[in-house]
Write a protein that holds these residues in place. Structure first.
Motif, PDB file in Angstrom:
ATOM      1  N   ARG A 151       0.832  -1.196   0.000  1.00 47.07           N
ATOM      2  CA  ARG A 151       0.000   0.000   0.000  1.00 47.07           C
ATOM      3  C   ARG A 151       0.870   1.251   0.000  1.00 47.07           C
ATOM      4  NH1 ARG A 151      -5.247   1.146   0.863  1.00 47.07           N
ATOM      5  NH2 ARG A 151      -5.767   3.235   1.607  1.00 47.07           N
ATOM      6  N   ALA A 152       0.466   2.238  -0.781  1.00 43.13           N
ATOM      7  CA  ALA A 152       1.140   3.534  -0.805  1.00 43.13           C
ATOM      8  C   ALA A 152       0.469   4.454   0.215  1.00 43.13           C
ATOM      9  CB  ALA A 152       1.058   4.148  -2.202  1.00 43.13           C
ATOM     10  N   PHE A 153       1.292   5.134   1.023  1.00 42.03           N
ATOM     11  CA  PHE A 153       0.767   6.015   2.058  1.00 42.03           C
ATOM     12  C   PHE A 153       1.079   7.471   1.730  1.00 42.03           C
ATOM     13  CE2 PHE A 153       1.660   2.015   4.396  1.00 42.03           C
ATOM     14  CZ  PHE A 153       0.349   1.711   4.746  1.00 42.03           C
ATOM     15  N   HIS A 154       0.281   8.378   2.292  1.00 40.09           N
ATOM     16  CA  HIS A 154       0.433   9.801   2.021  1.00 40.09           C
ATOM     17  C   HIS A 154       1.636  10.383   2.772  1.00 40.09           C
ATOM     18  CE1 HIS A 154      -3.346  10.365  -0.201  1.00 40.09           C
ATOM     19  NE2 HIS A 154      -3.862   9.491   0.640  1.00 40.09           N
ATOM     20  N   ASP A 155       2.268  11.350   2.145  1.00 36.96           N
ATOM     21  CA  ASP A 155       3.387  12.060   2.757  1.00 36.96           C
ATOM     22  C   ASP A 155       2.888  12.962   3.892  1.00 36.96           C
ATOM     23  OD1 ASP A 155       5.086  14.869   2.543  1.00 36.96           O
ATOM     24  OD2 ASP A 155       6.341  13.090   2.364  1.00 36.96           O
ATOM     25  N   MET A 156       3.747  13.160   4.883  1.00 33.93           N
ATOM     26  CA  MET A 156       3.407  13.984   6.044  1.00 33.93           C
ATOM     27  C   MET A 156       2.959  15.389   5.636  1.00 33.93           C
ATOM     28  SD  MET A 156       5.942  14.981   9.210  1.00 33.93           S
ATOM     29  CE  MET A 156       7.147  15.788   8.141  1.00 33.93           C
ATOM     30  N   HIS A 157       3.633  15.975   4.657  1.00 29.70           N
ATOM     31  CA  HIS A 157       3.296  17.342   4.247  1.00 29.70           C
ATOM     32  C   HIS A 157       1.921  17.391   3.561  1.00 29.70           C
ATOM     33  CE1 HIS A 157       7.345  18.431   5.377  1.00 29.70           C
ATOM     34  NE2 HIS A 157       7.814  17.460   4.611  1.00 29.70           N
ATOM     35  N   ASP A 158       1.594  16.337   2.816  1.00 24.92           N
ATOM     36  CA  ASP A 158       0.269  16.283   2.192  1.00 24.92           C
ATOM     37  C   ASP A 158      -0.818  16.180   3.259  1.00 24.92           C
ATOM     38  OD1 ASP A 158       1.389  16.390  -0.348  1.00 24.92           O
ATOM     39  OD2 ASP A 158       1.517  14.206  -0.525  1.00 24.92           O
ATOM     40  N   ILE A 159      -0.548  15.423   4.317  1.00 24.30           N
ATOM     41  CA  ILE A 159      -1.521  15.309   5.410  1.00 24.30           C
ATOM     42  C   ILE A 159      -1.729  16.673   6.067  1.00 24.30           C
ATOM     43  CG2 ILE A 159      -1.947  14.306   7.675  1.00 24.30           C
ATOM     44  CD1 ILE A 159      -2.368  12.338   5.409  1.00 24.30           C
ATOM     45  N   GLY A 160      -0.634  17.411   6.277  1.00 21.59           N
ATOM     46  CA  GLY A 160      -0.754  18.753   6.846  1.00 21.59           C
ATOM     47  C   GLY A 160      -1.598  19.663   5.980  1.00 21.59           C
ATOM     48  N   ASP A 161      -1.406  19.588   4.661  1.00 20.26           N
ATOM     49  CA  ASP A 161      -2.214  20.394   3.738  1.00 20.26           C
ATOM     50  C   ASP A 161      -3.688  20.006   3.825  1.00 20.26           C
ATOM     51  OD1 ASP A 161       0.069  21.707   2.891  1.00 20.26           O
ATOM     52  OD2 ASP A 161       0.319  20.497   1.078  1.00 20.26           O
ATOM     53  N   MET A 162      -3.963  18.721   3.987  1.00 21.61           N
ATOM     54  CA  MET A 162      -5.361  18.280   4.109  1.00 21.61           C
ATOM     55  C   MET A 162      -6.009  18.834   5.368  1.00 21.61           C
ATOM     56  SD  MET A 162      -5.213  14.272   2.951  1.00 21.61           S
ATOM     57  CE  MET A 162      -4.309  13.755   1.481  1.00 21.61           C
ATOM     58  N   LEU A 163      -5.258  18.872   6.458  1.00 18.40           N
ATOM     59  CA  LEU A 163      -5.802  19.421   7.699  1.00 18.40           C
ATOM     60  C   LEU A 163      -6.211  20.876   7.512  1.00 18.40           C
ATOM     61  CD1 LEU A 163      -3.265  17.912  10.257  1.00 18.40           C
ATOM     62  CD2 LEU A 163      -5.697  17.367  10.114  1.00 18.40           C
ATOM     63  N   VAL A 164      -5.361  21.648   6.849  1.00 17.38           N
ATOM     64  CA  VAL A 164      -5.681  23.053   6.606  1.00 17.38           C
ATOM     65  C   VAL A 164      -6.910  23.158   5.695  1.00 17.38           C
ATOM     66  CG1 VAL A 164      -4.854  25.196   5.560  1.00 17.38           C
ATOM     67  CG2 VAL A 164      -3.317  23.815   6.972  1.00 17.38           C
ATOM     68  N   ALA A 165      -6.951  22.326   4.643  1.00 17.72           N
ATOM     69  CA  ALA A 165      -8.088  22.348   3.721  1.00 17.72           C
ATOM     70  C   ALA A 165      -9.382  21.957   4.429  1.00 17.72           C
ATOM     71  CB  ALA A 165      -7.824  21.409   2.550  1.00 17.72           C
ATOM     72  N   ALA A 166      -9.285  21.120   5.465  1.00 17.91           N
ATOM     73  CA  ALA A 166     -10.476  20.699   6.206  1.00 17.91           C
ATOM     74  C   ALA A 166     -10.929  21.739   7.223  1.00 17.91           C
ATOM     75  CB  ALA A 166     -10.200  19.378   6.920  1.00 17.91           C
ATOM     76  N   GLY A 167     -10.130  22.797   7.426  1.00 22.13           N
ATOM     77  CA  GLY A 167     -10.523  23.872   8.329  1.00 22.13           C
ATOM     78  C   GLY A 167      -9.793  23.915   9.646  1.00 22.13           C
TER      79      GLY A 167
END
Length: 272
Positions: A167-183
């Motif tokens: 399985r391919a997992f998301h990069d830490m920086h992408d997760i941080g961007d998602m948190l910001v996008a989620a509010g």
């Protein structure tokens, strides 16, 4: 993977070494966070190890154990001490999906999720749902696996000329961007490598089966190819190393700056 997790409920704790250690390290991070939640939830609670630690830390809080595999919740219920049940302090059991939480908006002050969110192909909808469920000034704390997980096994696949099925997992920086996008406000991300060792590859395969994640983590290859890959992995070092990239994150839900219809929120304070 729901059926795999459900079947693994009885054997989960025997193999959950990584989850237990990561949960302990997550709990240490709460030592420096000023928070007294009235309501908290462990999302993807499995057999409830993390929830029990949270209940010890915040004994006055109403606690929710949420998992989408019912047999995992049965394990949580079966481990509640009698006195805790008699006092009405047993956790509320909730069968639900993190993408569609059966919880009211703003109903939680602390959401905890240990090594679950990486199983989502796209975690952003889940982050939005977690943000919806948190109260203002509530905290989301989580861990998940990063892209360098099982790098030794991926290298063994490459050495055999086989595309890694893992399985391919998301990069830490992408997760941080998602948190910001989620509010979320002020997301904090960091990572570390944790290496487990096994006498032979079969030990790692057995653990992943007992956790209910073997196929979800390792993917599928014809058995002859797997034999080549596992032999190459075992030859790399003894005991056999299995490294997991663990990403930690926490973020707060700030007061909204806009109403639901798009109007700006302006706060006035009376001067003394």
């Amino acid at each position: 993977m729901r059926a795999d997790f459900a079947r693994a409920a009885a054997s989960y704790d025997s193999a959950a070494v990584l989850a237990a250690e990561v949960g302990r390290r997550m709990a240490e991070r709460l030592d420096v966070i000023r928070l007294q939640p009235r309501r908290l939830a462990d999302i993807g609670c499995a057999t409830g190890d993390g929830l029990r630690a949270l209940q010890q830390r915040y004994p006055a809080a109403l606690s929710l154990a949420l998992d989408y595999a019912l047999p995992m919740l049965d394990q949580v219920a079966g481990r509640v001490p009698l006195m805790q049940r008699l006092r009405g302090r047993a956790p509320r059991l909730v069968n639900g999906d993190v993408n569609h939480l059966p919880l009211a908006a703003g109903s939680l002050d602390l959401i905890w999720s240990n090594l679950m969110l990486h199983w989502l192909d796209d975690p952003l909808p889940a982050f939005r749902e977690l943000h919806r469920t948190l109260a203002v000034d509530g905290l989301l704390m989580f861990s998940l696996l990063g892209p360098d997980t099982l790098k030794e096994l991926r290298a063994a696949c490459a050495a055999c000329g086989i595309a890694p099925p893992l399985r391919a997992f998301h990069d830490m920086h992408d997760i941080g961007d998602m948190l910001v996008a989620a509010g979320f406000a002020d997301p904090v991300m960091d990572m570390e490598m944790i290496t487990l060792t096994y006498p032979a590859p079969r030990g790692m395969l057995r653990d992943q089966r007992h956790l209910g994640v073997r196929d979800g983590l390792l993917g599928h290859l014809p058995w002859r190819q797997w034999r080549r890959v596992l032999a190459t992995w075992a030859e790399s070092r003894s005991p056999v190393p299995a490294t997991f990239e663990v990403v930690y994150g926490h973020a707060w839900k700030a007061a909204p700056r806009q109403t639901a219809d798009g109007r700006s929120v302006i706060q006035f304070q009376r001067r003394p």
